[in-house]
Design a protein around this motif. Structure first.
Motif, PDB file in Angstrom:
ATOM      1  N   GLU A 190       0.826  -1.205   0.000  1.00 17.14           N
ATOM      2  CA  GLU A 190       0.000   0.000   0.000  1.00 17.14           C
ATOM      3  C   GLU A 190       0.861   1.256   0.000  1.00 17.14           C
ATOM      4  O   GLU A 190       2.006   1.240   0.478  1.00 17.14           O
ATOM      5  N   CYS A 217      -2.611   0.211  -3.928  1.00 17.24           N
ATOM      6  CA  CYS A 217      -2.085  -1.088  -3.508  1.00 17.24           C
ATOM      7  C   CYS A 217      -1.508  -1.786  -4.737  1.00 17.24           C
ATOM      8  O   CYS A 217      -2.257  -2.176  -5.641  1.00 17.24           O
ATOM      9  N   CYS A 270      -4.869  -3.277   2.334  1.00 23.08           N
ATOM     10  CA  CYS A 270      -5.276  -3.910   1.084  1.00 23.08           C
ATOM     11  C   CYS A 270      -5.261  -5.422   1.315  1.00 23.08           C
ATOM     12  O   CYS A 270      -4.380  -5.938   2.009  1.00 23.08           O
TER      13      CYS A 270
END
Length: 122
Positions: A6, A22, A95
């Motif tokens: 990320e 991400c 993410c």
């Protein structure tokens, strides 16, 4: 080996916007779901938004109309555009990705990034 990294977190004033990204590597499946989760201090982790291989999306009620999840397959990058940010959006944003057709916050996600901090000041 799947890796999710990320970036893009930071500090913003209430009402402002921020986009987190991400970058995914080693992830090549026909059916998958990618999502954003967040966790604020002292609170449980919660699902924010998710998107599947067909582009179908889902959002938590708290962010509907303000956040947009998108996936750039050419760049293997997942995004979360956050507008009209509120103080209560302050959290670590993660993410995550899972293999399979089920794209639901309650599903088990196989892969996680290290997180990026989003801080909204009132």
């Amino acid at each position: 080996q799947v890796q999710l990294v990320e970036s893009g977190g930071g500090s913003v004033q209430s009402g402002g916007s921020l986009r987190v990204s991400c970058a995914a590597s080693g992830f090549a499946y026909r059916q998958y779901c990618m999502g954003w989760f967040r966790q604020a201090p002292g609170k449980e982790r919660e699902g924010v938004a998710a998107i599947d291989q067909d582009g179908s999306t889902r959002y938590a009620d708290s962010v509907k109309g303000r956040f947009t999840i998108s996936l750039d397959n050419a760049k293997n990058t997942l995004y979360l555009q956050m507008n009209s940010l509120k103080f209560e959006d302050t959290a670590m944003y993660y993410c995550a990705a899972r293999i399979g057709w089920l794209c639901d916050f309650r599903a088990i996600f196989n892969y996680w990034g290290q997180g990026t901090q989003v801080t909204v000041s009132s």
